[in-house]
Structure formats: structure tokens, C-alpha cells
Design a protein around this motif. Structure first.
Motif, PDB file in Angstrom:
ATOM      1  N   LEU A   1      -1.274  -2.112   2.528  1.00 10.06           N
ATOM      2  CA  LEU A   1      -2.020  -0.940   2.095  1.00 10.06           C
ATOM      3  C   LEU A   1      -3.508  -1.074   2.404  1.00 10.06           C
ATOM      4  O   LEU A   1      -4.142  -0.119   2.864  1.00 10.06           O
ATOM      5  CB  LEU A   1      -1.802  -0.712   0.595  1.00 10.06           C
ATOM      6  CG  LEU A   1      -0.403  -0.244   0.196  1.00 10.06           C
ATOM      7  CD1 LEU A   1      -0.171  -0.454  -1.298  1.00 10.06           C
ATOM      8  CD2 LEU A   1      -0.189   1.226   0.570  1.00 10.06           C
TER       9      LEU A   1
ATOM     10  N   GLU B   1      -5.626   1.271   4.925  1.00 11.00           N
ATOM     11  CA  GLU B   1      -6.866   1.906   4.462  1.00 11.00           C
ATOM     12  C   GLU B   1      -8.023   1.568   5.397  1.00 11.00           C
ATOM     13  O   GLU B   1      -8.825   2.440   5.755  1.00 11.00           O
ATOM     14  CB  GLU B   1      -7.159   1.439   3.039  1.00 11.00           C
ATOM     15  CG  GLU B   1      -8.336   2.116   2.377  1.00 11.00           C
ATOM     16  CD  GLU B   1      -8.559   1.587   0.968  1.00 11.00           C
ATOM     17  OE1 GLU B   1      -8.406   2.365   0.015  1.00 11.00           O
ATOM     18  OE2 GLU B   1      -8.893   0.386   0.819  1.00 11.00           O
TER      19      GLU B   1
ATOM     20  N   SER C   1      -6.516   7.159  -3.774  1.00 12.07           N
ATOM     21  CA  SER C   1      -6.203   6.628  -2.451  1.00 12.07           C
ATOM     22  C   SER C   1      -6.505   7.638  -1.356  1.00 12.07           C
ATOM     23  O   SER C   1      -6.348   8.846  -1.543  1.00 12.07           O
ATOM     24  CB  SER C   1      -4.733   6.232  -2.374  1.00 12.07           C
ATOM     25  OG  SER C   1      -4.371   5.873  -1.058  1.00 12.07           O
TER      26      SER C   1
ATOM     27  N   ILE D   1      -5.038   6.958   1.718  1.00 14.14           N
ATOM     28  CA  ILE D   1      -3.975   6.661   2.672  1.00 14.14           C
ATOM     29  C   ILE D   1      -3.046   7.862   2.830  1.00 14.14           C
ATOM     30  O   ILE D   1      -2.568   8.436   1.853  1.00 14.14           O
ATOM     31  CB  ILE D   1      -3.176   5.425   2.221  1.00 14.14           C
ATOM     32  CG1 ILE D   1      -4.077   4.177   2.266  1.00 14.14           C
ATOM     33  CG2 ILE D   1      -1.939   5.215   3.086  1.00 14.14           C
ATOM     34  CD1 ILE D   1      -3.442   2.936   1.694  1.00 14.14           C
TER      35      ILE D   1
ATOM     36  N   ILE E   1       4.942   6.174   2.916  1.00 11.65           N
ATOM     37  CA  ILE E   1       5.207   4.890   2.275  1.00 11.65           C
ATOM     38  C   ILE E   1       6.606   4.905   1.667  1.00 11.65           C
ATOM     39  O   ILE E   1       6.976   5.853   0.963  1.00 11.65           O
ATOM     40  CB  ILE E   1       4.175   4.612   1.165  1.00 11.65           C
ATOM     41  CG1 ILE E   1       2.756   4.539   1.742  1.00 11.65           C
ATOM     42  CG2 ILE E   1       4.512   3.324   0.417  1.00 11.65           C
ATOM     43  CD1 ILE E   1       1.659   4.537   0.684  1.00 11.65           C
TER      44      ILE E   1
ATOM     45  N   PHE F   1       0.203   6.654  -4.789  1.00 11.75           N
ATOM     46  CA  PHE F   1      -0.023   6.991  -3.390  1.00 11.75           C
ATOM     47  C   PHE F   1       0.753   8.247  -2.991  1.00 11.75           C
ATOM     48  O   PHE F   1       1.849   8.503  -3.479  1.00 11.75           O
ATOM     49  CB  PHE F   1       0.382   5.813  -2.488  1.00 11.75           C
ATOM     50  CG  PHE F   1      -0.477   4.598  -2.688  1.00 11.75           C
ATOM     51  CD1 PHE F   1      -1.686   4.471  -2.028  1.00 11.75           C
ATOM     52  CD2 PHE F   1      -0.081   3.596  -3.560  1.00 11.75           C
ATOM     53  CE1 PHE F   1      -2.490   3.365  -2.223  1.00 11.75           C
ATOM     54  CE2 PHE F   1      -0.872   2.483  -3.755  1.00 11.75           C
ATOM     55  CZ  PHE F   1      -2.088   2.372  -3.090  1.00 11.75           C
TER      56      PHE F   1
ATOM     57  N   THR G   1       5.134   9.187  -0.849  1.00  6.30           N
ATOM     58  CA  THR G   1       5.808   7.928  -1.161  1.00  6.30           C
ATOM     59  C   THR G   1       7.204   8.177  -1.719  1.00  6.30           C
ATOM     60  O   THR G   1       7.413   9.084  -2.522  1.00  6.30           O
ATOM     61  CB  THR G   1       4.988   7.129  -2.197  1.00  6.30           C
ATOM     62  OG1 THR G   1       3.696   6.860  -1.657  1.00  6.30           O
ATOM     63  CG2 THR G   1       5.659   5.811  -2.521  1.00  6.30           C
TER      64      THR G   1
END
Length: 254
Positions: free
Chosen positions: A112, A116, A192, A194, A198, A221, A224
Motif C-alpha cells: 500500500l 501510494e 487514502s 490510493i 484492492i 480503502f 476493495t
């Protein structure tokens, strides 16, 4: 397994990093494997995924963090900042192929942070992340919260503690400098950025990194999905666990 070495210098610490890079003919996809805390690149899960990747003509690269395995460096002075630099170096060896980063336990945290970092620096991001029993922020979310006062005192006064491991004869050592460095890499204490998809796999009988942390990571996140294995423990290295991981990986690729 053919071992290669590359030199990295960061945070005033030059060292040679051992890695294994397998590129089958016709590879159109890549996997970067990131190990857990105190784990190495020839672990059961990494080896099983490597064997499968070769059969599927998928490129795979994995490495030993400095201070572990065949890489140089002292484990007592290693930390997430150094290992993130090493992960970035190894990631850049993958050329022009969509990449899935698989992070196991602490390696999930590193995956992660690497993603990032790539996003912030406008570099090519991975196609997807597959996180196995993700130990995200484990220093502050689990370790410091569970340590009794005497071990907290020892950590402060001596700079290191040793905790018995149910998997190895040698206890796990945690260093104060590692925990202090980890503070700047925490992810769950701020929103986050990102955007990479995920996927999380977590065992419901995981006593090292409880399933509640996996649930917290999944909620934190974006984009996900979480899969749980009802009798799965932390290592997820049984034959049925490995098959579940490979099936999930196949679905991510397809």
C-alpha cells in the motif's frame, strides 16, 4: 531459484539486495511479491505462487529485505523506510507490463505504501493489489496496544524486545527504531489517495493479525473486496489456503 543482487543506498545505508526475477517467454503480466515481517522470498506462499506463475507465463520478481535472507544489512537497524526504497527499486525492474503486487502480512502494508508513493510521484501504478492477512499499521494498531507495561518499559529502555513465535524457534524481535520509523508510514490514521483495486484475503482464526484489522483495512480503502477463510490462520500456507490464493489471483487476472 536464480539469485541476483542490486545496490541501493538510502538513509545513509548502502547495501546489496538479493532478488529473484523470473521472466517466462511471452509474459504479458507481472507479479511483485512483498514478504511479511522477518520472512524471506523463498517462503511457502511465495514459492507456490512462483511455480504457478512460471506455468502461466507470468513474470515474477521477489526479494529479501535488507537484514534478512541473502540481502546485506543489519536487521536491528532496518525499517520500513529502507524496505520501501528497496521495494521501489525492485518494482522498477518490471518493464512495461501490468503488475499485480501481492503483499503478505507486513508486506501488505508495504504494498500500500509503495502504491501510494507511485501515485504521488505520477509513476506507473500496479494493475491490482492482493493483500494476504494485511498487517497494516500493525506497530500501532496491534503491537503497542497489546504489549504489557514491562515490555513497553523494556522497549523504551533497551530499544528492543523479543516475543515468542508460534511458528519459529527463535522469538520475533521488535526494535524501537523500527516502531518510531513506522509512525510516518501509517495509513489508517488519514484518508487514502490510493485508487488501485484492492483484494484482501484474511483468515478468521488469525491470532497474530486479527480479522478485525482486515475488516478495518477493507473499509478504509476505496475499491476493495474482502474474502475470509473461516478456519484460516495467519500464515495461510495450507494446501487449501494456497489454492484459494491462486484462484483469487486467476480471477484478478481474468
Amino acid at each position: 531459484m536464480s539469485i541476483k543482487y542490486d545496490h541501493v543506498k538510502s538513509h545513509g545505508n548502502p547495501r546489496n539486495i538479493a532478488y529473484c526475477h523470473e521472466i517466462p517467454n511471452g509474459a504479458k503480466l507481472s507479479i511483485l511479491w512483498l514478504s511479511g515481517y522477518c520472512s524471506v522470498m523463498n517462503s511457502t506462499k511465495a514459492s507456490a505462487i512462483s511455480e504457478w506463475a512460471q506455468k502461466e507465463s507470468i513474470e515474477m520478481i521477489r526479494f529479501d529485505y535488507s537484514g534478512l535472507g541473502k540481502s546485506e544489512g543489519e536487521f536491528a537497524t532496518a525499517n520500513l523506510s529502507q524496505w520501501l526504497d528497496e521495494a521501489l527499486l525492485i518494482y522498477q525492474k518490471i518493464q512495461h507490463r501490468p503488475t499485480i503486487i501481492i503483499g503478505s502480512s507486513m508486506g501488505a502494508w508495504l504494498a500500500l505504501r509503495l502504491t501510494e508513493t507511485l501515485q504521488r510521484s505520477h509513476q506507473t501504478q500496479p494493475k491490482a493489489l492482493l493483500l494476504l492477512a494485511p498487517a497494516v499499521d500493525f506497530t500501532h494498531e496491534i503491537l503497542l496496544k497489546k504489549l504489557p507495561k514491562d515490555l513497553l518499559g523494556q522497549l523504551e529502555n533497551q530499544g528492543v524486545i523479543a516475543i515468542p513465535s508460534q511458528y519459529d524457534e527463535e522469538p520475533l524481535k521488535f526494535y524501537q527504531q523500527f516502531i518510531q520509523d513506522a509512525q510516518q508510514h501509517r495509513l489508517l490514521n488519514h484518508p487514502s489517495i490510493i485508487t488501485t483495486p484492492i483484494t484482501i484475503i484474511h483468515g478468521e482464526q488469525d491470532h497474530d493479525i486479527p480479522i478485525m484489522l482486515g475488516i478495518k483495512v477493507a473499509a478504509h480503502f476505496k475499491n476493495t473486496q474482502l474474502f475470509t477463510i473461516n478456519d484460516g490462520e495467519h500464515r495461510l500456507s495450507r494446501a487449501q489456503d494456497l489454492q484459494f490464493i491462486l484462484n483469487t489471483l486467476k480471477n484478478l487476472i481474468s
